[in-house]
Design an enzyme around this catalytic site. Structure first.
Site, PDB file in Angstrom:
ATOM      1  N   ALA A  65       0.858  -1.261  -0.039  1.00 61.17           N
ATOM      2  CA  ALA A  65      -0.019   0.010   0.223  1.00 61.17           C
ATOM      3  C   ALA A  65       0.823   1.238   0.037  1.00 61.17           C
ATOM      4  CB  ALA A  65      -0.658   0.152   1.231  1.00 61.17           C
ATOM      5  N   GLY A 110       0.627  -5.197   0.520  1.00 61.86           N
ATOM      6  CA  GLY A 110      -0.439  -5.501  -0.708  1.00 61.86           C
ATOM      7  C   GLY A 110      -0.005  -6.194  -1.842  1.00 61.86           C
ATOM      8  N   GLU A 113       0.066  -9.736  -1.171  1.00 63.10           N
ATOM      9  CA  GLU A 113      -1.419 -10.342  -1.127  1.00 63.10           C
ATOM     10  C   GLU A 113      -2.088 -10.285  -2.458  1.00 63.10           C
ATOM     11  OE1 GLU A 113      -2.603  -6.883   1.921  1.00 63.10           O
ATOM     12  OE2 GLU A 113      -3.073  -8.493   3.088  1.00 63.10           O
ATOM     13  N   GLU A 133       4.405  -5.464   7.086  1.00 63.37           N
ATOM     14  CA  GLU A 133       3.349  -4.430   7.997  1.00 63.37           C
ATOM     15  C   GLU A 133       3.716  -4.415   9.290  1.00 63.37           C
ATOM     16  OE1 GLU A 133       2.254  -6.562   5.462  1.00 63.37           O
ATOM     17  OE2 GLU A 133       0.892  -5.777   4.413  1.00 63.37           O
TER      18      GLU A 133
HETATM   19  N1  COA Z   1       4.579   3.110   0.029  1.00 55.48           N
HETATM   20  C1  COA Z   1       4.959   4.292  -0.483  1.00 55.48           C
HETATM   21  N2  COA Z   1       6.369   4.626  -1.058  1.00 55.48           N
HETATM   22  C2  COA Z   1       7.052   3.647  -1.127  1.00 55.48           C
HETATM   23  C3  COA Z   1       6.714   2.284  -0.801  1.00 55.48           C
HETATM   24  C4  COA Z   1       5.428   2.294  -0.248  1.00 55.48           C
HETATM   25  N3  COA Z   1       4.920   0.947   0.180  1.00 55.48           N
HETATM   26  N4  COA Z   1       7.736   1.547  -0.948  1.00 55.48           N
HETATM   27  C5  COA Z   1       8.594   2.294  -1.619  1.00 55.48           C
HETATM   28  N5  COA Z   1       8.200   3.524  -1.539  1.00 55.48           N
HETATM   29  C6  COA Z   1       9.119   4.673  -1.971  1.00 55.48           C
HETATM   30  C7  COA Z   1       9.982   5.139  -1.203  1.00 55.48           C
HETATM   31  O1  COA Z   1       9.660   6.225  -0.324  1.00 55.48           O
HETATM   32  C8  COA Z   1      10.961   5.775  -2.132  1.00 55.48           C
HETATM   33  O2  COA Z   1      10.317   7.102  -2.430  1.00 55.48           O
HETATM   34  P1  COA Z   1      11.492   8.219  -2.600  1.00 55.48           P
HETATM   35  O3  COA Z   1      12.377   8.045  -3.528  1.00 55.48           O
HETATM   36  O4  COA Z   1      10.329   9.260  -2.950  1.00 55.48           O
HETATM   37  O5  COA Z   1      12.040   8.528  -1.233  1.00 55.48           O
HETATM   38  C9  COA Z   1      11.025   5.118  -3.428  1.00 55.48           C
HETATM   39  O6  COA Z   1       9.616   4.109  -3.164  1.00 55.48           O
HETATM   40  C10 COA Z   1      11.690   3.874  -3.464  1.00 55.48           C
HETATM   41  O7  COA Z   1      12.183   3.279  -2.294  1.00 55.48           O
HETATM   42  P2  COA Z   1      13.276   3.143  -1.192  1.00 55.48           P
HETATM   43  O8  COA Z   1      12.935   2.660   0.096  1.00 55.48           O
HETATM   44  O9  COA Z   1      14.209   4.132  -1.565  1.00 55.48           O
HETATM   45  O10 COA Z   1      14.039   1.737  -2.010  1.00 55.48           O
HETATM   46  P3  COA Z   1      14.991   0.548  -1.119  1.00 55.48           P
HETATM   47  O11 COA Z   1      15.542  -0.089  -2.358  1.00 55.48           O
HETATM   48  O12 COA Z   1      15.881   1.375  -0.377  1.00 55.48           O
HETATM   49  O13 COA Z   1      14.111  -0.191  -0.271  1.00 55.48           O
HETATM   50  C11 COA Z   1      11.996  -1.208   0.028  1.00 55.48           C
HETATM   51  C12 COA Z   1      12.699  -0.910  -1.006  1.00 55.48           C
HETATM   52  C13 COA Z   1      10.735  -2.136  -0.522  1.00 55.48           C
HETATM   53  C14 COA Z   1      12.660  -2.390   1.336  1.00 55.48           C
HETATM   54  C15 COA Z   1      11.559  -0.359   0.899  1.00 55.48           C
HETATM   55  O14 COA Z   1      11.018   0.879   0.208  1.00 55.48           O
HETATM   56  C16 COA Z   1      10.381  -0.650   1.879  1.00 55.48           C
HETATM   57  O15 COA Z   1      10.418  -1.128   2.835  1.00 55.48           O
HETATM   58  N6  COA Z   1       9.121  -0.189   1.334  1.00 55.48           N
HETATM   59  C17 COA Z   1       7.855  -0.501   2.385  1.00 55.48           C
HETATM   60  C18 COA Z   1       7.378  -1.951   2.131  1.00 55.48           C
HETATM   61  C19 COA Z   1       6.200  -2.337   3.039  1.00 55.48           C
HETATM   62  O16 COA Z   1       6.100  -1.809   4.314  1.00 55.48           O
HETATM   63  N7  COA Z   1       5.162  -2.595   2.423  1.00 55.48           N
HETATM   64  C20 COA Z   1       4.053  -2.736   3.278  1.00 55.48           C
HETATM   65  C21 COA Z   1       3.291  -1.288   3.330  1.00 55.48           C
HETATM   66  S1  COA Z   1       1.720  -1.321   4.247  1.00 55.48           S
END
Ligand code: COA
Length: 257
Positions: A65, A110, A113, A133
């Site tokens: 999400a 998501g 999911e 999450e």
């Molecule tokens: N929602 C909103 N933005 C997200 C996102 C999410 N679920 N996942 C990644 N992004 C965004 C980051 O904020 C970043 O944006 P920015 O460049 O404007 O700062 C961009 O996508 C790239 O992500 P980044 O975190 O810099 O990449 P990374 O390679 O360092 O890490 C992940 C990748 C997937 C490990 C990390 O982005 C992450 O943990 N994302 C969330 C996953 C999550 O918790 N999902 C469940 C959501 S309820």
């Protein structure tokens, strides 16, 4: 558009890309609305036999999400988003046509999911799947906790949720979640889609329902569902066509009736 349709892979196969690569294809509300409409369109069009879902950008299928939408204790909007996700994911799971999902990077929250609502999951070696999450102080809300535990059992599900562990595509393959791990996803999608097109559509829809509903029912009840399905299919024109075609050593011409 946050969800884009690619050019037709082959007749009968529709492929959509989650397309917010700068946000790792996170599921914003507009993206969810587009997914909802794409599922409806695929359901309504008899020419669509197989749906394929992928992520744009090469780094993620979907990273969950859109967390930015959660900020600020907007409780009513949060609940509406979760209810909507549940409805859309359930609809995807119930689409009476095979759905192939191809994961080339992150499939988290998501995103995972959604994958768990698909029928055939293909992964690149670099894929990472999980339900993180808990790291946000939250838990999944689109059916993921329940679909995952039913798919892999208590211990693997606990590892992914309670430790927030991300599993590789290879591990997901070992657990039986993923059908194939390959770095040639285009080819793997084409092979699976071609194979799906050879299965009679009514049989496919009925088996998809049996897999979903039968596994929730007591086994004797589920076996009765199974036979009811088979008896019904036997009397369809596709059932008769499939048998005739085999005996006449030709390809069957299924009509979905
Ligand atoms: N929602 C909103 N933005 C997200 C996102 C999410 N679920 N996942 C990644 N992004 C965004 C980051 O904020 C970043 O944006 P920015 O460049 O404007 O700062 C961009 O996508 C790239 O992500 P980044 O975190 O810099 O990449 P990374 O390679 O360092 O890490 C992940 C990748 C997937 C490990 C990390 O982005 C992450 O943990 N994302 C969330 C996953 C999550 O918790 N999902 C469940 C959501 S309820």
């Amino acid at each position: 558009m946050a969800l884009i349709e690619t050019s037709e892979l082959m007749p009968g196969v529709r492929q959509f890309l989650f397309n917010r690569p700068d946000k790792l294809n996170a599921l914003s509300s507009p993206l969810m609305a587009e997914l909802d409409a794409a599922i409806d369109a695929a359901a309504a069009d008899p020419a669509v036999r197989v749906l394929v879902l992928r992520g744009a950008g090469g780094k993620a299928f979907v990273a969950g999400a859109d967390i930015a939408e959660y900020q600020g204790d907007k409780r009513a909007a949060f609940i509406a988003y979760q209810m909507n996700s549940r409805r859309i994911f359930d609809k995807l799971e119930r689409l009476p046509k095979p759905v192939i999902c191809a994961i080339d990077g992150f499939a988290l929250g998501g995103g995972f999911e959604i994958a768990l609502c698909c029928d055939i999951i293909l992964c690149a070696e670099a894929a990472q799947l999980g339900l993180p999450e808990g790291r946000l102080g939250l838990s999944p809300g689109g059916g993921g906790t329940q679909r995952l535990v039913r798919a892999v059992g208590k211990y693997a599900a606990s590892d992914l949720m309670l430790a927030g562990w991300r599993m590789s595509g290879r591990r997901a393959y070992e657990l039986g979640v993923v059908a194939e791990v390959t770095d040639d996803l285009d080819n793997a999608i084409a092979k699976r889609a071609r194979a799906c097109l050879k299965i009679a559509p009514l049989a496919q829809a009925e088996m998809k329902r049996l897999i979903r509903e039968g596994s929730e029912a007591p086994i004797e009840t589920a076996k009765s569902y199974e036979q009811e399905v088979l008896f019904r299919l036997y009397s369809t024109s596709d059932g008769q066509e499939g048998i005739d075609a085999f005996l006449e050593k030709r390809d069957p011409q299924f009509k979905g009736e």
